[in-house]
Design an enzyme around this catalytic site. Sequence first.
Site, PDB file in Angstrom:
ATOM      1  CB  THR A  14      -0.931  -0.023   1.239  1.00  0.00           C
ATOM      2  OG1 THR A  14      -1.872  -1.070   1.047  1.00  0.00           O
ATOM      3  CG2 THR A  14      -1.673   1.275   1.434  1.00  0.00           C
ATOM      4  CE1 TYR A  28      -3.955  -0.059  -1.284  1.00  0.00           C
ATOM      5  CE2 TYR A  28      -5.825   0.846  -0.084  1.00  0.00           C
ATOM      6  CZ  TYR A  28      -4.709   0.040  -0.122  1.00  0.00           C
ATOM      7  OH  TYR A  28      -4.343  -0.681   0.979  1.00  0.00           O
ATOM      8  CB  SER A  63       2.659  -7.940   1.174  1.00  0.00           C
ATOM      9  OG  SER A  63       1.719  -7.755   2.195  1.00  0.00           O
ATOM     10  CB  THR A  96       0.387  -3.627   6.335  1.00  0.00           C
ATOM     11  OG1 THR A  96      -0.860  -3.750   5.642  1.00  0.00           O
ATOM     12  CG2 THR A  96       0.870  -2.188   6.314  1.00  0.00           C
ATOM     13  CG  ASP A  97      -2.612  -7.265   3.815  1.00  0.00           C
ATOM     14  OD1 ASP A  97      -2.954  -6.626   4.833  1.00  0.00           O
ATOM     15  OD2 ASP A  97      -3.217  -7.186   2.731  1.00  0.00           O
ATOM     16  CE  LYS A 167      -2.977  -4.842   8.133  1.00  0.00           C
ATOM     17  NZ  LYS A 167      -3.144  -4.765   6.671  1.00  0.00           N
ATOM     18  CD  GLU A 291       5.885 -33.562  37.826  1.00  0.00           C
ATOM     19  OE1 GLU A 291       5.014 -34.420  37.604  1.00  0.00           O
ATOM     20  OE2 GLU A 291       5.949 -32.904  38.875  1.00  0.00           O
TER      21      GLU A 291
HETATM   22  C1  SIN Z   1      -0.198  -5.247   0.971  1.00  0.00           C
HETATM   23  O1  SIN Z   1      -0.010  -5.890   2.009  1.00  0.00           O
HETATM   24  O2  SIN Z   1       0.603  -5.262   0.019  1.00  0.00           O
HETATM   25  C2  SIN Z   1      -1.441  -4.433   0.810  1.00  0.00           C
HETATM   26  C3  SIN Z   1      -1.975  -3.918   2.073  1.00  0.00           C
HETATM   27  C4  SIN Z   1      -1.065  -2.967   2.757  1.00  0.00           C
HETATM   28  O3  SIN Z   1       0.097  -2.750   2.441  1.00  0.00           O
HETATM   29  O4  SIN Z   1      -1.572  -2.344   3.742  1.00  0.00           O
END
Ligand code: SIN
Length: 323
Positions: A14, A28, A63, A96-97, A167, A291
């Site tokens: 993102t 997006y 990701s 982030t994923d 996350k 144990e």
């Molecule tokens: C990703 O993980 O590439 C898309 C979502 C993000 O980065 O928040």
Amino acid sequence: MELGRLMVLGTGGTIAGVAAVAGDNVGYAAAQVGVQALLAQATAGGEVGTREVRAEQVAQIDSKDMDFAVWRTLALRCQHHLDDPQVGAVVVTHGTDTLEETAWFLHCVLKADKPVVLTCAMRPATALAPDGPQNLRDAMVVACAAGLRGVWVVCAGEVHGAQQVQKVHPYRPNAFSSGESGPLGWVEEKTLRWAQNEAPAQARSTLVAIKDVAQCASWPRVEITMSYAGASAATVEALVASSVEGLVVAATGNGTVHRALQGALRQAQAQGVAVRLATRCPLGQTIAHPEGDGFDFPCMPGLSPVKARISLMLELAAAQAPG
Ligand code: SIN
């Protein structure tokens, strides 16, 4: 002291996302903007340090689609730069994923005597208030910290270690947590402040050496199955029938498994499948009985199921590596 070059490696996410409408924070496309442009945006408010900074695009993906081929390329590029005496630190921009998985993977395979700092964003680059530029600046501040080594995650002004970070929120900009331990530090106005006054040491856990990562054309197949109310053996049986090599059970509470799964998991073990437990509880870790440990299957305390999967995959790859 002469600070080595800072390498910023782009992988997508993102932070590199673009929406058709500037205010759209959910509709997006991730992974559109090149890392050079992200770096230009992040340093528009002035240089972060006195280091030379260079950007390199390693991948350009959402990701959620992370795979071992990209991990392998990323790990090899990170190690290449870490081994370069001209380079002082590496920053990785990432979605982030699956960021926590990549952080754990890199932690397990890199020989990182210098810092590798992963960062990200929860708002696309086109948002009215994108968080990516600040996060990238903060990551660069952490990367410039004297004497730092190992893999770190920086998001929303917080610094996390590779093992604890998860996350925990699908939308808010501070989407990451290190659970009970909290962030290890913060970045405030280009200054890094550690929670304990100094950089905490991260325990090394190199299961597979980076040279073996280079030679690994395919990775052992390890899947995650979950124990839950009403669970049945069907998923485990199907996975075993499809030649899975390892199974991590996202177990209830203190590493317990629904009785309907136990027989199928024992059967899997008898057929050579490596079975491990990792609690599905987001906080704390499984506690062995003094144990005998009391678990039905070997347990991986301190690791979430997704990170336990990576560790098991690396353990199996190490066992299969020649020599
Ligand atoms: C990703 O993980 O590439 C898309 C979502 C993000 O980065 O928040």
